[in-house]
Structures are given as C-alpha cells and as structure tokens.
Design a protein around this motif. Structure first.
Motif, PDB file in Angstrom:
ATOM      1  N   CYS A   1       0.832  -1.215   0.000  1.00  0.00           N
ATOM      2  CA  CYS A   1       0.000   0.000   0.000  1.00  0.00           C
ATOM      3  C   CYS A   1       0.862   1.259   0.000  1.00  0.00           C
ATOM      4  CB  CYS A   1      -0.936   0.018   1.205  1.00  0.00           C
ATOM      5  SG  CYS A   1      -2.139  -1.319   1.253  1.00  0.00           S
ATOM      6  N   THR A   2       2.000   1.219  -0.511  1.00  0.00           N
ATOM      7  CA  THR A   2       3.068   2.228  -0.636  1.00  0.00           C
ATOM      8  C   THR A   2       4.096   2.072   0.459  1.00  0.00           C
ATOM      9  OG1 THR A   2       1.897   4.049   0.462  1.00  0.00           O
ATOM     10  CG2 THR A   2       1.668   3.907  -1.884  1.00  0.00           C
ATOM     11  N   MET A   3       4.105   2.907   1.495  1.00  0.00           N
ATOM     12  CA  MET A   3       5.309   3.128   2.279  1.00  0.00           C
ATOM     13  C   MET A   3       5.688   1.981   3.225  1.00  0.00           C
ATOM     14  SD  MET A   3       5.770   5.763   0.653  1.00  0.00           S
ATOM     15  CE  MET A   3       7.394   6.083   1.271  1.00  0.00           C
ATOM     16  N   VAL A   4       7.005   1.703   3.216  1.00  0.00           N
ATOM     17  CA  VAL A   4       7.609   0.751   4.146  1.00  0.00           C
ATOM     18  C   VAL A   4       8.533   1.496   5.104  1.00  0.00           C
ATOM     19  CG1 VAL A   4       9.148  -1.245   4.355  1.00  0.00           C
ATOM     20  CG2 VAL A   4       7.474  -1.151   2.499  1.00  0.00           C
ATOM     21  N   THR A   5       9.310   2.426   4.565  1.00  0.00           N
ATOM     22  CA  THR A   5      10.194   3.241   5.396  1.00  0.00           C
ATOM     23  C   THR A   5       9.995   4.706   5.042  1.00  0.00           C
ATOM     24  OG1 THR A   5      12.060   3.229   3.855  1.00  0.00           O
ATOM     25  CG2 THR A   5      11.907   1.392   5.411  1.00  0.00           C
ATOM     26  N   MET A   6      10.386   5.593   5.959  1.00  0.00           N
ATOM     27  CA  MET A   6      10.203   7.025   5.722  1.00  0.00           C
ATOM     28  C   MET A   6      11.175   7.811   6.589  1.00  0.00           C
ATOM     29  SD  MET A   6       8.172   8.787   3.776  1.00  0.00           S
ATOM     30  CE  MET A   6       8.079  10.545   3.437  1.00  0.00           C
ATOM     31  N   ASN A   7      11.676   8.911   6.052  1.00  0.00           N
ATOM     32  CA  ASN A   7      12.434   9.860   6.860  1.00  0.00           C
ATOM     33  C   ASN A   7      11.461  10.802   7.574  1.00  0.00           C
ATOM     34  OD1 ASN A   7      15.463   9.575   6.519  1.00  0.00           O
ATOM     35  ND2 ASN A   7      14.805   9.485   4.380  1.00  0.00           N
ATOM     36  N   TRP A   8      11.891  11.350   8.688  1.00  0.00           N
ATOM     37  CA  TRP A   8      11.022  12.150   9.550  1.00  0.00           C
ATOM     38  C   TRP A   8      11.325  13.637   9.429  1.00  0.00           C
ATOM     39  CZ3 TRP A   8       7.633  10.232  13.664  1.00  0.00           C
ATOM     40  CH2 TRP A   8       7.454   8.841  13.611  1.00  0.00           C
ATOM     41  N   MET A   9      10.356  14.448   9.846  1.00  0.00           N
ATOM     42  CA  MET A   9      10.535  15.895   9.838  1.00  0.00           C
ATOM     43  C   MET A   9      11.612  16.313  10.823  1.00  0.00           C
ATOM     44  SD  MET A   9       8.603  17.615   7.691  1.00  0.00           S
ATOM     45  CE  MET A   9       8.465  19.259   8.408  1.00  0.00           C
ATOM     46  N   GLU A  10      11.640  15.671  11.989  1.00  0.00           N
ATOM     47  CA  GLU A  10      12.595  16.048  13.028  1.00  0.00           C
ATOM     48  C   GLU A  10      13.822  15.140  12.995  1.00  0.00           C
ATOM     49  OE1 GLU A  10       9.471  14.970  13.817  1.00  0.00           O
ATOM     50  OE2 GLU A  10       8.477  16.930  13.837  1.00  0.00           O
ATOM     51  N   GLY A  11      14.929  15.687  13.457  1.00  0.00           N
ATOM     52  CA  GLY A  11      16.125  14.877  13.610  1.00  0.00           C
ATOM     53  C   GLY A  11      16.949  14.759  12.347  1.00  0.00           C
ATOM     54  N   ALA A  12      18.174  14.293  12.545  1.00  0.00           N
ATOM     55  CA  ALA A  12      19.081  14.106  11.413  1.00  0.00           C
ATOM     56  C   ALA A  12      18.759  12.808  10.701  1.00  0.00           C
ATOM     57  CB  ALA A  12      20.523  14.090  11.905  1.00  0.00           C
ATOM     58  N   ARG A  13      19.139  12.738   9.433  1.00  0.00           N
ATOM     59  CA  ARG A  13      19.029  11.473   8.724  1.00  0.00           C
ATOM     60  C   ARG A  13      20.139  11.413   7.684  1.00  0.00           C
ATOM     61  NH1 ARG A  13      16.713  16.016   6.053  1.00  0.00           N
ATOM     62  NH2 ARG A  13      15.858  15.435   4.027  1.00  0.00           N
ATOM     63  N   PRO A  14      20.666  10.211   7.430  1.00  0.00           N
ATOM     64  CA  PRO A  14      21.733  10.080   6.425  1.00  0.00           C
ATOM     65  C   PRO A  14      21.168  10.371   5.035  1.00  0.00           C
ATOM     66  CG  PRO A  14      21.528   8.099   7.817  1.00  0.00           C
ATOM     67  CD  PRO A  14      20.314   8.929   8.040  1.00  0.00           C
ATOM     68  N   LEU A  15      21.761  11.329   4.331  1.00  0.00           N
ATOM     69  CA  LEU A  15      21.284  11.628   2.989  1.00  0.00           C
ATOM     70  C   LEU A  15      21.486  10.414   2.087  1.00  0.00           C
ATOM     71  CD1 LEU A  15      22.478  15.303   2.421  1.00  0.00           C
ATOM     72  CD2 LEU A  15      20.142  14.483   2.769  1.00  0.00           C
ATOM     73  N   GLY A  16      20.485  10.116   1.298  1.00  0.00           N
ATOM     74  CA  GLY A  16      20.515   8.930   0.449  1.00  0.00           C
ATOM     75  C   GLY A  16      19.824   7.754   1.079  1.00  0.00           C
ATOM     76  N   SER A  17      19.547   7.838   2.387  1.00  0.00           N
ATOM     77  CA  SER A  17      18.805   6.774   3.060  1.00  0.00           C
ATOM     78  C   SER A  17      17.317   6.963   2.832  1.00  0.00           C
ATOM     79  CB  SER A  17      19.095   6.804   4.567  1.00  0.00           C
ATOM     80  OG  SER A  17      18.124   6.075   5.287  1.00  0.00           O
ATOM     81  N   CYS A  18      16.584   5.835   2.821  1.00  0.00           N
ATOM     82  CA  CYS A  18      15.126   5.911   2.666  1.00  0.00           C
ATOM     83  C   CYS A  18      14.431   5.906   4.022  1.00  0.00           C
ATOM     84  CB  CYS A  18      14.610   4.776   1.791  1.00  0.00           C
ATOM     85  SG  CYS A  18      15.017   3.127   2.388  1.00  0.00           S
ATOM     86  N   GLY A  19      15.191   6.053   5.116  1.00  0.00           N
ATOM     87  CA  GLY A  19      14.586   6.286   6.405  1.00  0.00           C
ATOM     88  C   GLY A  19      14.436   5.063   7.282  1.00  0.00           C
ATOM     89  N   LEU A  20      13.527   5.194   8.251  1.00  0.00           N
ATOM     90  CA  LEU A  20      13.257   4.160   9.242  1.00  0.00           C
ATOM     91  C   LEU A  20      11.948   3.455   8.912  1.00  0.00           C
ATOM     92  CD1 LEU A  20      14.064   6.333  12.389  1.00  0.00           C
ATOM     93  CD2 LEU A  20      15.510   4.505  11.462  1.00  0.00           C
ATOM     94  N   PRO A  21      11.760   2.223   9.376  1.00  0.00           N
ATOM     95  CA  PRO A  21      10.489   1.534   9.136  1.00  0.00           C
ATOM     96  C   PRO A  21       9.308   2.331   9.696  1.00  0.00           C
ATOM     97  CG  PRO A  21      12.137  -0.015   9.913  1.00  0.00           C
ATOM     98  CD  PRO A  21      12.746   1.345  10.050  1.00  0.00           C
ATOM     99  N   VAL A  22       8.217   2.343   8.953  1.00  0.00           N
ATOM    100  CA  VAL A  22       6.994   3.006   9.395  1.00  0.00           C
ATOM    101  C   VAL A  22       6.482   2.291  10.654  1.00  0.00           C
ATOM    102  CG1 VAL A  22       4.559   3.385   8.768  1.00  0.00           C
ATOM    103  CG2 VAL A  22       6.383   3.842   7.102  1.00  0.00           C
ATOM    104  N   PRO A  23       6.015   3.027  11.663  1.00  0.00           N
ATOM    105  CA  PRO A  23       5.510   2.385  12.883  1.00  0.00           C
ATOM    106  C   PRO A  23       4.459   1.317  12.570  1.00  0.00           C
ATOM    107  CG  PRO A  23       5.679   4.744  13.217  1.00  0.00           C
ATOM    108  CD  PRO A  23       5.985   4.504  11.770  1.00  0.00           C
ATOM    109  N   GLY A  24       4.566   0.208  13.276  1.00  0.00           N
ATOM    110  CA  GLY A  24       3.636  -0.907  13.073  1.00  0.00           C
ATOM    111  C   GLY A  24       4.113  -1.930  12.077  1.00  0.00           C
ATOM    112  N   LEU A  25       5.212  -1.621  11.357  1.00  0.00           N
ATOM    113  CA  LEU A  25       5.771  -2.548  10.384  1.00  0.00           C
ATOM    114  C   LEU A  25       7.054  -3.167  10.929  1.00  0.00           C
ATOM    115  CD1 LEU A  25       3.836  -0.830   8.623  1.00  0.00           C
ATOM    116  CD2 LEU A  25       5.468  -1.061   6.767  1.00  0.00           C
ATOM    117  N   THR A  26       7.297  -4.404  10.571  1.00  0.00           N
ATOM    118  CA  THR A  26       8.536  -5.089  10.918  1.00  0.00           C
ATOM    119  C   THR A  26       9.288  -5.404   9.633  1.00  0.00           C
ATOM    120  OG1 THR A  26       7.427  -6.113  12.810  1.00  0.00           O
ATOM    121  CG2 THR A  26       9.541  -7.029  12.146  1.00  0.00           C
ATOM    122  N   VAL A  27      10.565  -5.053   9.594  1.00  0.00           N
ATOM    123  CA  VAL A  27      11.373  -5.360   8.412  1.00  0.00           C
ATOM    124  C   VAL A  27      12.571  -6.200   8.824  1.00  0.00           C
ATOM    125  CG1 VAL A  27      10.675  -3.219   7.290  1.00  0.00           C
ATOM    126  CG2 VAL A  27      12.833  -3.302   8.509  1.00  0.00           C
TER     127      VAL A  27
END
Length: 510
Positions: free
Chosen positions: A316-342
């Motif tokens: 249904c689209t998203m598995v991982t996402m970067n957040w508005m707050e905090g640092a994130r590694p550029l080029g990364s697709c972020g952290l798993p969406v809450p409620g999902l296990t990867v």
C-alpha cells in the motif's frame, strides 16, 4: 503516534468532513472543484446509480479517467457501492487496457470520452463487462449520473478488511500482476506514516501531480487526503512549467512527487532566485531512490524539508520514511513506518544478514497486500509465513536507517515508473527478424534508469530498428519504450536459459 481515528470506512470519513468543513474545497483541478459536502453528496449519488445498474459488492469496476475531480468522485463512488476499484492509466495502450479488464473480470468501466471509442472496439470480447459509463455530457453520461435527482441512496457497506483495490504493477515474469489491497491496509499508511510523520492534516493545501492509478498517488493524494481532510489541487499530468506556476500561484503547503520531478524543477530556478513557493513547509518523494545531493539541493533552495521514503504497491506504498525532526543520512530511505517489521535476509543463506551487510528486504505489517489477483503461485512466492519478500536489496546502519542498494528482481524504475523487462521482450520477440532479445536498465542522469533493448537478429541486418520502435510504441505505454535498441550477436544465457543481464550491462559500460 498511530492515528487510528483515520482508519474508518470511506462513507464515515466523508460524512465526518462534510459535517466539520462542508464548505471547504476538497479537491480541485484546472476545470472545477468540489467541496467536502459536495463530494459526500455527489459520490453517494453515483454509488446509488452504480448499484441501480447492477453493480454488487465485490464486483470489479475499472476507472479509466485522467487525474481530475471526476476521478475522485468516481473513485469514492466505486467504494461506496461496495465494489473493487481497478484504476487504469489513462495513457495505457489498448492491449494493456484489455488485459486489465479481462484479467480482473471487470463488470463496469468508467471511461473518458477521449478513450471511449477505442474501448468500444474490444467490448465484444469482454462478456463480463456489462456497464459502460462515459465521462461526457448527455443524459447517460457520468456527470448526469452523479448529479441525478432525486438522488439514489448509496449502499455504503462499512468495508475495511475486504478487497478494495486491484492495482496492476509490472513484475519480472511477464504480464502485469493485479495487487489486491484493502482499505484498512491503505489507511494504515495514512495513520502510521502520512499523518504522524509527514504531518498531513486538514490545514494543508496540497499540490499533487501524482498519477491516481499508482499506489503512491492513490494512497496519498486520494485516500489520505480524504482521511485527513486536506485540500488538494490535482494536476492532470506533470509538467515542470505548470508545476512551477502552480507552486507560485496556489501557494501550497505540501508538494509530492518522484525524484525526477524535483530534479526538473530545480533546473528551472536560477541560482540565487527566491523560492517560488514561500508557504511550502515540506515536500515528499517516493517511487524511486532519491539521491542525497538532490535532496540537499532542494532543501537549500526552498528552505523546507524534503522527506523521502521507500514504498511498493504490495505494501500500500510506504515501508520506510524519513522524519521531519532529527538528522538522517542523505541517500537513506529512512526508518520503518511504525507498526511494520522489516528484516534483511542474506541472499545466499536466507538467514538474517549480518549488521551492515546487504540483504533482501522483507516486511510484515497490516498494510501488506492480500495477494495477486488470480495468481496463487506468484502470491505464494511473494508471501511466505506472513512476510512479503520485496526482492529489493538494502543495508541498515547502526541507527536502523535503511538504504536501498539494488534489486534481486529485474524491475526497471524509470522516473518512478515500474517497467518489467519481460513485458518489452514479449513484444520485441514477436517482431520480424528478431531471433532473441533482452532488456536491461541503463543509468540516466535525470530519470534514474531507462530500458535498453538488446536484439539478436535472425540474419544480418534483418531488423528495422525504427520499425521495431514504432511497434513497441503501439503496444506499450510511452515510458516503457526502450531508450535505445542495440544489435548484438547473441543474448547471453545460462545453461537453463535464463538471461545473463549483467553481461549485457557490461556491454553498455564498454
């Protein structure tokens, strides 16, 4: 964190907004707009008309319209009739349309006047399709049905767990597969990702060029916008010039796209020029990997966050996402969406990959598809013990941020559009003079990847390349047509006949 109040049957969501913000614009296109109260009333009336035409819960209804308010109204009506929405690209070729209608067993088709004449030519071969609704003026047209008086009550079944959409996505084994998704799964992404992470709310003015037949646009620009009550300005199709004009004139707070769109928009803004959208607080990118340099350039130029993530139709689209707050590694697709296990599985051993090592990304959660329509073998291969195996390779850093590194699958992603090599190969192999053929991805500075077709001829100089490309354009959507046709002596294959695509990629780099 997870906005469970946003997971509700569609009629409940529409009634909620009609009561709380009935006069507020819900969706607009270049021709007209509709308020929340109007959307609730008009979609309900059309749902009643569909039921009166014999459309029953569980029937499949195909939607072949361009991005528009009419698409939104019809999309709502299909669900409110209890039917399953089968969205089809308005630019699809006739063979592609016919395949989807036949494979899904569609009972009805809502089609634009522009495409209606073509579709009528194939209706005789579709005995299951008994209802054709054309978006044209006249007593039997879509608008007349939507605005008919007195209105017919909509069935409005409280569906959440049942199949709500069949979305066709390119695979690696040939013809497109119909991914069966539920409303609960789609709205889980709203509740766990778009609302809490992106901050999507009723206060947003959202400019969207996303195609509504894609899971990304279907989820974010259609369902998530309805769930949260934001106002959406729909673009019929993406144009860099038009997007820049609308960013300046409409002053949206949110813009969504694929990396290619952001790349083209940045190219149109000279260095040092003021941002064209001073109210834009954030943008979101999905559909393909966002280069870190592009992300940084956009944020520096616009002074607002550009969030990127990783998603696929089967979830249904998203598995991982970067957040508005905090640092994130550029080029990364972020952290798993809450409620999902990867998990990341070693491609050789099938065990969990070592920390920092590359592995196939698999995912489990409430947004995973029910399966592929009429494809039990493919479903069993993809869904194993509750886990969806994506076929994509990734690495995780010490903080859990994921970076997509490649694909076990051979899917080509051109500017956010998925292309199955086998789909192109099937058409090319039937062309006169072609002895063997194979498609590989070639890197492209703006589109990410483009398909290149290698052809082995039956006889020397036997294939007319321009005629072959013309045939491919007739059979395939424009984005699937190869960027280049290259003649080669042989298509390298393994002893079992599998194409050795890496050898062909070596030829591209030579």
């Amino acid at each position: 964190m997870i906005r469970t109040d946003l997971i509700a049957p569609l009629p409940e969501l529409l009634v909620r907004h009609a009561g709380a913000r009935g006069g507020k614009p819900a969706f607009r296109d270049s021709v007209r707009g509709v308020t929340w109260a109007e959307l609730a009333a008009r979609s309900g009336n059309l749902a009643g008309q569909l039921a009166a035409a014999g459309i029953a819960p569980g029937d499949r209804v195909a939607l072949l319209l361009p991005n528009s308010v009419a698409w939104i109204e019809a999309g709502c009506a299909i669900l409110r009739a209890g039917a399953i929405n089968v969205p089809i690209s308005h630019d699809a070729t006739l063979p592609e349309i016919l395949y989807r209608l036949e494979d899904a067993g569609c009972r009805a088709l809502i089609v634009s006047a522009e495409r209606a004449g073509q579709v009528r030519e194939v209706l005789a071969g579709l005995p299951a399709l008994t209802t054709l609704i054309i978006a044209e003026d006249g007593p039997a047209g879509l608008e007349a049905m939507t605005a008919a008086a007195p209105p017919l009550p909509p069935p409005d079944p409280p569906l959440l767990e049942e199949a709500a959409f069949i979305i066709y996505t390119s695979g690696t084994t040939g013809r497109a597969k119909g991914v069966i998704l539920t409303l609960r799964g789609m709205l889980w992404v709203t509740a766990a990702c778009w609302a809490p992470i992106l901050g999507l709310s009723a206060e947003d003015e959202f400019l969207s060029p996303l195609p509504l037949f894609h899971s990304y646009g279907l989820n974010l620009a259609f369902l998530s916008s309805i769930a949260t009550g934001c106002s959406v300005r729909i673009m019929e199709r993406y144009s860099t010039g038009e997007a820049r004009r609308l960013l300046a004139e409409e002053q949206p707070t949110l813009f969504a796209g694929v990396p290619t769109m952001f790349h083209y928009l940045l190219q149109t803004i000279p260095e040092g020029e003021a941002p064209v959208a001073p109210r834009l607080t954030r943008s979101v990118s999905a559909g393909a990997i966002m280069p870190g340099t592009l992300n940084r350039a956009w944020e520096e130029r616009f002074g607002s966050r550009l969030l990127d993530g990783y998603g696929i139709t089967e979830t249904c689209t998203m598995v991982t996402m970067n957040w508005m707050e905090g640092a994130r590694p550029l080029g990364s697709c972020g952290l798993p969406v809450p409620g999902l296990t990867v998990r990341l599985l070693d491609p050789v051993s099938g065990e969990d990959a070592a920390p920092g090592a590359e592995g196939e990304l698999i995912v489990r959660g409430p947004n995973v598809m029910l399966g592929y329509h009429n494809k039990p073998a493919e479903t069993a291969q993809a869904l194993r013990r509750g886990w969806y195996h994506t076929g994509d390779l990734a690495r995780a850093d010490a903080d859990g941020f994921l970076t997509i590194t490649g694909r076990l699958k051979e899917l080509i992603i051109r500017g956010g559009q998925n292309i199955a090599p086998a789909e192109i190969e099937e058409v090319a192999a039937a062309f006169p003079g072609v002895r063997d053929c194979a498609v590989v991805a070639a890197p492209h500075a703006e589109l990410g990847e483009v398909p290149v077709l290698f052809v082995a001829e039956k006889h020397a100089e036997d294939v007319d390349v321009e005629a072959l490309l013309a045939a491919l354009r007739l059979a395939l959507s424009a984005y699937k047509v190869p960027h280049l046709v290259q003649i080669t002596d042989e298509i390298p294959r393994t002893g079992s006949g599998k194409i050795m695509r890496f050898r062909l990629k070596e030829l591209l780099l030579a």
